[in-house]
Design a protein around this motif. Structure first.
Motif, PDB file in Angstrom:
ATOM      1  N   CYS A  87       0.818  -1.215   0.000  1.00 26.72           N
ATOM      2  CA  CYS A  87       0.000   0.000   0.000  1.00 26.72           C
ATOM      3  C   CYS A  87       0.849   1.261   0.000  1.00 26.72           C
ATOM      4  O   CYS A  87       0.337   2.344  -0.269  1.00 26.72           O
ATOM      5  CB  CYS A  87      -0.927   0.017   1.209  1.00 26.72           C
ATOM      6  N   GLU A  88       2.135   1.117   0.309  1.00 27.70           N
ATOM      7  CA  GLU A  88       3.013   2.282   0.321  1.00 27.70           C
ATOM      8  C   GLU A  88       3.134   2.882  -1.075  1.00 27.70           C
ATOM      9  O   GLU A  88       3.210   4.089  -1.229  1.00 27.70           O
ATOM     10  CB  GLU A  88       4.391   1.870   0.836  1.00 27.70           C
ATOM     11  N   ARG A  89       3.144   2.062  -2.095  1.00 26.61           N
ATOM     12  CA  ARG A  89       3.221   2.522  -3.486  1.00 26.61           C
ATOM     13  C   ARG A  89       1.988   2.009  -4.228  1.00 26.61           C
ATOM     14  O   ARG A  89       2.042   0.963  -4.869  1.00 26.61           O
ATOM     15  CB  ARG A  89       4.492   2.006  -4.147  1.00 26.61           C
ATOM     16  N   PRO A  90       0.866   2.739  -4.161  1.00 31.72           N
ATOM     17  CA  PRO A  90      -0.385   2.208  -4.712  1.00 31.72           C
ATOM     18  C   PRO A  90      -0.493   2.244  -6.237  1.00 31.72           C
ATOM     19  O   PRO A  90      -1.355   1.573  -6.796  1.00 31.72           O
ATOM     20  CB  PRO A  90      -1.448   3.102  -4.080  1.00 31.72           C
ATOM     21  N   PHE A  91       0.355   3.001  -6.911  1.00 31.35           N
ATOM     22  CA  PHE A  91       0.221   3.162  -8.354  1.00 31.35           C
ATOM     23  C   PHE A  91       1.411   2.519  -9.056  1.00 31.35           C
ATOM     24  O   PHE A  91       2.472   3.118  -9.187  1.00 31.35           O
ATOM     25  CB  PHE A  91       0.140   4.638  -8.720  1.00 31.35           C
ATOM     26  N   LYS A  92       1.231   1.303  -9.501  1.00 28.39           N
ATOM     27  CA  LYS A  92       2.249   0.599 -10.274  1.00 28.39           C
ATOM     28  C   LYS A  92       1.553  -0.165 -11.385  1.00 28.39           C
ATOM     29  O   LYS A  92       0.343  -0.102 -11.537  1.00 28.39           O
ATOM     30  CB  LYS A  92       3.030  -0.380  -9.385  1.00 28.39           C
ATOM     31  N   TRP A  93       2.313  -0.921 -12.126  1.00 27.36           N
ATOM     32  CA  TRP A  93       1.744  -1.691 -13.239  1.00 27.36           C
ATOM     33  C   TRP A  93       1.565  -3.143 -12.867  1.00 27.36           C
ATOM     34  O   TRP A  93       1.725  -4.019 -13.688  1.00 27.36           O
ATOM     35  CB  TRP A  93       2.618  -1.543 -14.483  1.00 27.36           C
ATOM     36  N   ARG A  94       1.245  -3.426 -11.624  1.00 31.49           N
ATOM     37  CA  ARG A  94       0.948  -4.801 -11.194  1.00 31.49           C
ATOM     38  C   ARG A  94      -0.570  -4.970 -11.146  1.00 31.49           C
ATOM     39  O   ARG A  94      -1.329  -4.010 -11.121  1.00 31.49           O
ATOM     40  CB  ARG A  94       1.556  -5.070  -9.816  1.00 31.49           C
ATOM     41  N   SER A  95      -0.973  -6.227 -11.062  1.00 33.53           N
ATOM     42  CA  SER A  95      -2.424  -6.484 -11.133  1.00 33.53           C
ATOM     43  C   SER A  95      -3.186  -5.975  -9.921  1.00 33.53           C
ATOM     44  O   SER A  95      -4.361  -5.665 -10.016  1.00 33.53           O
ATOM     45  CB  SER A  95      -2.657  -7.998 -11.282  1.00 33.53           C
ATOM     46  N   ASN A  96      -2.545  -5.864  -8.743  1.00 34.48           N
ATOM     47  CA  ASN A  96      -3.262  -5.437  -7.556  1.00 34.48           C
ATOM     48  C   ASN A  96      -3.038  -3.952  -7.239  1.00 34.48           C
ATOM     49  O   ASN A  96      -3.370  -3.508  -6.164  1.00 34.48           O
ATOM     50  CB  ASN A  96      -2.869  -6.287  -6.352  1.00 34.48           C
ATOM     51  N   HIS A  97      -2.484  -3.181  -8.169  1.00 38.78           N
ATOM     52  CA  HIS A  97      -2.271  -1.762  -7.963  1.00 38.78           C
ATOM     53  C   HIS A  97      -3.240  -0.961  -8.811  1.00 38.78           C
ATOM     54  O   HIS A  97      -3.825  -1.453  -9.766  1.00 38.78           O
ATOM     55  CB  HIS A  97      -0.830  -1.382  -8.328  1.00 38.78           C
ATOM     56  N   LEU A  98      -3.394   0.309  -8.437  1.00 40.67           N
ATOM     57  CA  LEU A  98      -4.274   1.209  -9.179  1.00 40.67           C
ATOM     58  C   LEU A  98      -3.524   1.728 -10.413  1.00 40.67           C
ATOM     59  O   LEU A  98      -2.367   2.103 -10.320  1.00 40.67           O
ATOM     60  CB  LEU A  98      -4.673   2.392  -8.295  1.00 40.67           C
ATOM     61  N   PRO A  99      -4.192   1.758 -11.556  1.00 40.64           N
ATOM     62  CA  PRO A  99      -3.512   2.313 -12.740  1.00 40.64           C
ATOM     63  C   PRO A  99      -3.429   3.826 -12.636  1.00 40.64           C
ATOM     64  O   PRO A  99      -4.380   4.492 -12.246  1.00 40.64           O
ATOM     65  CB  PRO A  99      -4.415   1.875 -13.891  1.00 40.64           C
ATOM     66  N   LEU A 100      -2.272   4.356 -12.966  1.00 36.62           N
ATOM     67  CA  LEU A 100      -2.116   5.818 -12.946  1.00 36.62           C
ATOM     68  C   LEU A 100      -2.144   6.297 -14.343  1.00 36.62           C
ATOM     69  O   LEU A 100      -1.991   6.780 -15.139  1.00 36.62           O
ATOM     70  CB  LEU A 100      -0.832   6.202 -12.224  1.00 36.62           C
TER      71      LEU A 100
END
Length: 100
Positions: A87-100
């Protein structure tokens, strides 16, 4: 001055674009602000120390029968810590992260 519906449309579009870029900037600030290293090291060190001492205390006072329960609780606490790291880095390109 506003000359007609076209100018009003452009003005509304400009307001929405300003809102969108402001939100994008806020997301970028969240994404680029990591937790301080000292805070992370402190939490992990004391969590691991607590879990090791807890297992030693459980084995000393209750015998080996308590270790599976303590192990399951330790696994849960380490899972919460791992979720906090994600949750420290919520915006990444992994499936469980938010798309930025």
């Amino acid at each position: 001055h506003i000359d007609g519906p076209r100018d009003m449309l452009y003005q509304q579009l400009n307001v929405h674009l300003d809102t969108l870029t402001g939100a994008w900037g806020a997301c970028e600030r969240i994404n680029s602000t990591p937790l301080p290293l000292v805070y992370v090291v402190h939490l992990r060190t004391f969590l691991l120390l607590y879990l090791i001492l807890w297992q030693m205390e459980a084995a000393a006072n209750h015998g080996w029968v308590a270790l599976p329960t303590v192990f399951a609780a330790s696994w849960g606490l380490l899972g919460i810590e791992a979720a906090a790291v994600e949750c420290e880095r919520p915006f990444k390109w992994r499936s469980n992260h938010l798309p930025l």
